[in-house]
Design an enzyme around this catalytic site. Sequence first.
Site, PDB file in Angstrom:
ATOM      1  N   GLY A 165      -4.740  -5.314   6.216  1.00 52.44           N
ATOM      2  CA  GLY A 165      -6.004  -4.442   6.660  1.00 52.44           C
ATOM      3  C   GLY A 165      -7.206  -4.894   7.778  1.00 52.44           C
ATOM      4  O   GLY A 165      -7.544  -4.059   8.488  1.00 52.44           O
ATOM      5  N   GLY A 202     -10.192  -3.673   2.526  1.00 58.84           N
ATOM      6  CA  GLY A 202      -9.394  -3.532   3.649  1.00 58.84           C
ATOM      7  C   GLY A 202      -9.301  -2.051   4.337  1.00 58.84           C
ATOM      8  O   GLY A 202     -10.520  -1.683   4.369  1.00 58.84           O
ATOM      9  N   ASP A 203      -8.334  -1.740   5.096  1.00 56.28           N
ATOM     10  CA  ASP A 203      -8.283  -0.702   6.108  1.00 56.28           C
ATOM     11  C   ASP A 203      -8.224   0.540   5.254  1.00 56.28           C
ATOM     12  O   ASP A 203      -8.574   1.568   5.479  1.00 56.28           O
ATOM     13  CB  ASP A 203      -7.281  -0.702   7.218  1.00 56.28           C
ATOM     14  CG  ASP A 203      -5.845  -1.019   6.554  1.00 56.28           C
ATOM     15  OD1 ASP A 203      -5.659  -1.661   5.661  1.00 56.28           O
ATOM     16  OD2 ASP A 203      -4.967  -0.188   6.867  1.00 56.28           O
ATOM     17  N   THR A 207      -0.177   0.904   6.852  1.00 53.97           N
ATOM     18  CA  THR A 207       0.209  -0.212   5.798  1.00 53.97           C
ATOM     19  C   THR A 207       0.176  -1.561   6.350  1.00 53.97           C
ATOM     20  O   THR A 207       0.584  -1.605   7.557  1.00 53.97           O
ATOM     21  CB  THR A 207       1.077   0.062   5.025  1.00 53.97           C
ATOM     22  OG1 THR A 207       1.664  -1.007   3.979  1.00 53.97           O
ATOM     23  CG2 THR A 207       2.509   0.539   5.834  1.00 53.97           C
ATOM     24  N   GLY A 208      -0.393  -2.598   5.577  1.00 48.06           N
ATOM     25  CA  GLY A 208      -0.374  -4.086   6.509  1.00 48.06           C
ATOM     26  C   GLY A 208      -1.444  -4.527   6.210  1.00 48.06           C
ATOM     27  O   GLY A 208      -2.174  -4.479   5.164  1.00 48.06           O
ATOM     28  N   ARG A 263     -13.723  -8.117  -1.175  1.00 45.00           N
ATOM     29  CA  ARG A 263     -13.075  -7.725  -0.148  1.00 45.00           C
ATOM     30  C   ARG A 263     -12.574  -6.379   0.069  1.00 45.00           C
ATOM     31  O   ARG A 263     -11.823  -5.567  -0.902  1.00 45.00           O
ATOM     32  CB  ARG A 263     -11.971  -8.694   0.112  1.00 45.00           C
ATOM     33  CG  ARG A 263     -10.729  -8.532   1.258  1.00 45.00           C
ATOM     34  CD  ARG A 263      -9.708  -7.571   1.294  1.00 45.00           C
ATOM     35  NE  ARG A 263      -8.919  -7.533   2.256  1.00 45.00           N
ATOM     36  CZ  ARG A 263      -7.979  -6.646   2.545  1.00 45.00           C
ATOM     37  NH1 ARG A 263      -7.574  -5.684   1.485  1.00 45.00           N
ATOM     38  NH2 ARG A 263      -7.367  -6.738   3.780  1.00 45.00           N
ATOM     39  N   THR A 300       1.050  -1.225  -0.087  1.00 46.26           N
ATOM     40  CA  THR A 300      -0.071  -0.037  -0.111  1.00 46.26           C
ATOM     41  C   THR A 300       0.745   1.370   0.003  1.00 46.26           C
ATOM     42  O   THR A 300       2.049   1.317   0.454  1.00 46.26           O
ATOM     43  CB  THR A 300      -0.635  -0.190   1.277  1.00 46.26           C
ATOM     44  OG1 THR A 300      -1.717  -1.251   1.041  1.00 46.26           O
ATOM     45  CG2 THR A 300      -1.666   1.062   1.296  1.00 46.26           C
TER      46      THR A 300
HETATM   47  N1  GLY Z   1      -3.591  -2.428   4.119  1.00 45.03           N
HETATM   48  C1  GLY Z   1      -4.106  -2.855   2.844  1.00 45.03           C
HETATM   49  C2  GLY Z   1      -5.224  -3.803   2.713  1.00 45.03           C
HETATM   50  O1  GLY Z   1      -5.243  -4.694   3.739  1.00 45.03           O
HETATM   51  O2  GLY Z   1      -5.911  -3.807   1.909  1.00 45.03           O
END
Ligand code: GLY
Length: 327
Positions: free
Chosen positions: A250, A226-227, A247-248, A224, A196
């Site tokens: 999510g 994410g965060d 980042t990581g 799906r 990310t």
């Molecule tokens: N941090 C990005 C995701 O999990 O989509």
Amino acid sequence: MKKNPLFQIFIGILSFIILNNLFITTNAQTKTNKYTIVIHGGAGYISKDIPDSTRKTYLNSLKIALTIGKNILAEGGKSIDAVEQVIRYMEDNPNFNSGKGAVFTAEGKHELDASIMDGKDLSTGAVAGVTTIKHPITLARKVKEKTKYVLLAGPGADQFGKEIGVEIVNNHYFDTPRRLKNWKKRHNKKIDKHGTVGTVAIDMYGNIAAGTSTGGLSDKMHGRVGDSPLINAGTYANNKTCGVSATGIGELFIKNTVAFNISALMEYKGYTLKQAADEMIHKRLKPGSGGIIAVDKDGNYVLSFNTPGMFRGVANSKGLFEVKIWK
Ligand code: GLY
């Protein structure tokens, strides 16, 4: 006593000018010559054995991204513009998992997420699961500025992009040979897990902005999210405290409301930015989850991660300009 109508009009105009000036004065923000910007291009398992040329390519890409944002801020520009322009560059750069270079879904397509937040008024815009938007961060900003909503998802978000005239591309535009190769080896869970991109900046007016953009997790299920497009989880900005981009993995950042909690620990508990980031990244999240970049209202910054590496950079008005990959 009969009043002269011309005199009454004159008094009316005079009152309008005085009140208007009063309004402008109370809303004016003091300009300093200080700014700070931090960027990330993803956290995760980044092998130290990558070829020297690859390492240089990444560091060079980070330097270009950081220079774009630094120049905007150094010229007195707004943090929200610096954030958008840096992320647009990273979305165009195939080395990062956002825009061109986004990972593949399980179905072999690309679904992109992005969000942006202005700490001046907590205004926010986000898009999730877009498939045809060349620069998701710009569409997220359009959601913030042109709609009464915060988050648009799926075909409705793509349609909004088309209607307002942002750049539209075919989903295959996002394909890159490297991501395709890794997708074909998708049972190797160490590959393409992260990547990310994000930026946080404070400008000369003390306004903090944060933004994040991603292709999400490699081989993710269709639909799906994410965060990254979720304010409070992957992105947050508040002039009273700080701005954060994550980042990581999510799901872990969503469950732990990481970005907002860093701000909340500062606001409600009086933590410093570093203490708040350490609490979330090193105490609440387990090792290998990811990282965050953040800037506080005084221009202090944190680049914190619990993975072996995080593509990252920082620049400020004191002359600091640094990009790094590993600890
Ligand atoms: N941090 C990005 C995701 O999990 O989509």
